[in-house]
Design an enzyme around this catalytic site. Structure first.
Site, PDB file in Angstrom:
ATOM      1  N   ILE A 103       0.709  -1.589   0.342  1.00 13.08           N
ATOM      2  CA  ILE A 103      -0.140  -0.239   0.129  1.00 13.08           C
ATOM      3  C   ILE A 103       1.177   1.273   0.028  1.00 13.08           C
ATOM      4  O   ILE A 103      -0.044   2.649  -0.069  1.00 13.08           O
ATOM      5  CB  ILE A 103      -0.966  -0.148   1.367  1.00 13.08           C
ATOM      6  CG1 ILE A 103      -0.404  -0.542   2.466  1.00 13.08           C
ATOM      7  CG2 ILE A 103      -1.669  -1.210   1.067  1.00 13.08           C
ATOM      8  CD1 ILE A 103      -1.048  -0.048   3.267  1.00 13.08           C
ATOM      9  N   GLY A 104       2.416   0.835  -0.181  1.00 16.58           N
ATOM     10  CA  GLY A 104       3.039   1.954   0.051  1.00 16.58           C
ATOM     11  C   GLY A 104       4.429   2.120   0.394  1.00 16.58           C
ATOM     12  O   GLY A 104       4.792   1.488   0.358  1.00 16.58           O
ATOM     13  N   ASP A 120      10.763  15.768  11.351  1.00 20.62           N
ATOM     14  CA  ASP A 120      10.434  15.803  10.099  1.00 20.62           C
ATOM     15  C   ASP A 120       8.647  15.886   9.586  1.00 20.62           C
ATOM     16  O   ASP A 120       8.181  15.311   9.187  1.00 20.62           O
ATOM     17  CB  ASP A 120      11.237  14.194   9.328  1.00 20.62           C
ATOM     18  CG  ASP A 120      11.076  14.046   7.932  1.00 20.62           C
ATOM     19  OD1 ASP A 120      10.865  15.112   6.898  1.00 20.62           O
ATOM     20  OD2 ASP A 120      10.283  12.942   7.029  1.00 20.62           O
ATOM     21  N   LYS A 147       5.398  -2.808   7.923  1.00 17.18           N
ATOM     22  CA  LYS A 147       6.636  -2.216   7.343  1.00 17.18           C
ATOM     23  C   LYS A 147       7.432  -2.504   7.399  1.00 17.18           C
ATOM     24  O   LYS A 147       8.005  -3.556   8.385  1.00 17.18           O
ATOM     25  CB  LYS A 147       6.825  -0.619   8.224  1.00 17.18           C
ATOM     26  CG  LYS A 147       6.265   0.351   8.234  1.00 17.18           C
ATOM     27  CD  LYS A 147       6.892   1.209   9.008  1.00 17.18           C
ATOM     28  CE  LYS A 147       7.822   2.577   8.572  1.00 17.18           C
ATOM     29  NZ  LYS A 147       7.775   3.488   8.955  1.00 17.18           N
TER      30      LYS A 147
END
Length: 337
Positions: free
Chosen positions: A23-24, A136, A46
């Protein structure tokens, strides 16, 4: 369903998390939709190859462990190694603010910006209370929740986070210069551009640029061209420093300029007054007579799309009754984020 996730699909990690599809992806590796085989719960997985030069998933898992229990911090289900990969299993969240900004044709109303600002300031404050800087801050790293948490904003991606003070002694890291720029250059603070060690003030200043990005749809230092990355960063830095806060915030409520001027005026070790910054925007919110009802711009768009889908579906049924033929209709033109 077509599967574009290659050999990783169907892989089971941590004994009970089955990968469904990719999905990413990011600099670290890929993110997969996973399903918990014991209870059917969706998760985000992940994966980072153990061969990468600078692994960051173990570090990020340690950060999530420290931050667990905070409002708007995703729950970490499992961290470990599986088939040459470092693996981090997290709550599955909804779309990022960058996704939603695009979904809303890159326009947010003042009401939406102010409701988001309130939660964003609180998320960063929480990370700071745990002795870490995020480093970030950008729209891509703020995600809305799903289901009963669909109005709650989550902060993610702690791969660049840094401890700024000791847990026990509360000793702050020393002031330094000649540091490399860390984070996303578009939202980096002026001091980060100047090579100064980041502290709490820099996270807060970056957030101010995110607010103005949402207000203006772009920042004056976007789209600058240069031959090399180094030259591009220098151009962005020059433009950022030569754009007065009042010019950046022109045409928008004074509170945004007040926010940025306050953050830029903080000393290296100074604790930002998070409540003062929240109150700036809360008072503005009330002055503008908005209701804090968690009705964001995308909420309205999705409701409208659902109504259109329902009405076109009803017309389709009518047509089917009249003609006796099945009419294929597009039920919904909005992805269920």
């Amino acid at each position: 369903m077509t599967n574009n996730s290659g050999s990783k699909a169907e892989l089971v990690v941590g004994g009970k998390y089955k990968l469904v599809r990719k999905i990413g992806s990011g600099s670290f590796g890929d993110v997969y939709l996973g399903i918990t085989t014991t209870n059917g719960e969706d998760v985000a997985v992940k994966l980072e190859s153990q061969k990468v030069k600078h692994p960051q998933l173990l570090y990020e898992s340690k950060l999530y462990t420290i931050l667990q229990g905070g409002v708007g911090i995703p729950h970490m289900h499992w961290y470990g190694q599986e088939k040459d990969n470092n693996v981090l299993v997290m709550d599955l969240l909804g779309p990022s603010l960058e996704d939603l900004f695009n979904f809303c044709s890159r326009r947010f109303t003042m009401k939406t910006v102010l409701m988001l600002a309130d939660q964003m300031i609180s998320r960063i404050e929480y990370v700071h209370t745990k002795n870490f800087l995020h480093r970030d801050i950008k729209p891509d790293n703020f995600l809305m929740g799903t289901g009963r948490h669909c109005n709650k904003l989550f902060l993610i991606d702690f791969g660049l986070a840094k401890k700024y003070r000791d847990n026990r002694t509360r000793q702050h890291i020393p002031y330094r210069e000649d540091k490399h720029l860390i984070g996303t250059v578009r939202y980096a603070s002026i001091n980060a551009h100047l090579g100064i060690e980041q502290s709490r003030r820099d996270d807060m200043e970056s957030l101010g640029y995110v607010f103005m990005y949402f207000n203006r749809t772009s920042l004056p230092w976007q789209g600058l061209r240069a031959m090399t990355k180094k030259q591009k960063y220098e151009k962005i830095s020059e433009k950022k420093m030569s754009t007065p806060v009042e010019v950046l915030c022109k045409g928008f409520p004074a509170e945004f300029a007040m926010y940025l001027n306050y953050c830029r005026g903080l000393r290296f070790e100074e604790v930002p007054d998070y409540m003062y910054l929240r109150q700036l925007f809360r008072i503005l919110f009330r002055t503008l007579n908005h209701q804090y009802d968690y009705t964001f711009d995308w909420t309205m768009l999705k409701q409208k799309a659902a109504q259109q889908a329902a009405s076109s579906s009803g017309q389709g049924q009518q047509a089917q009754t009249q003609t006796g033929k099945q009419t294929e209709k597009n039920k919904n033109n909005v992805k269920d984020n």
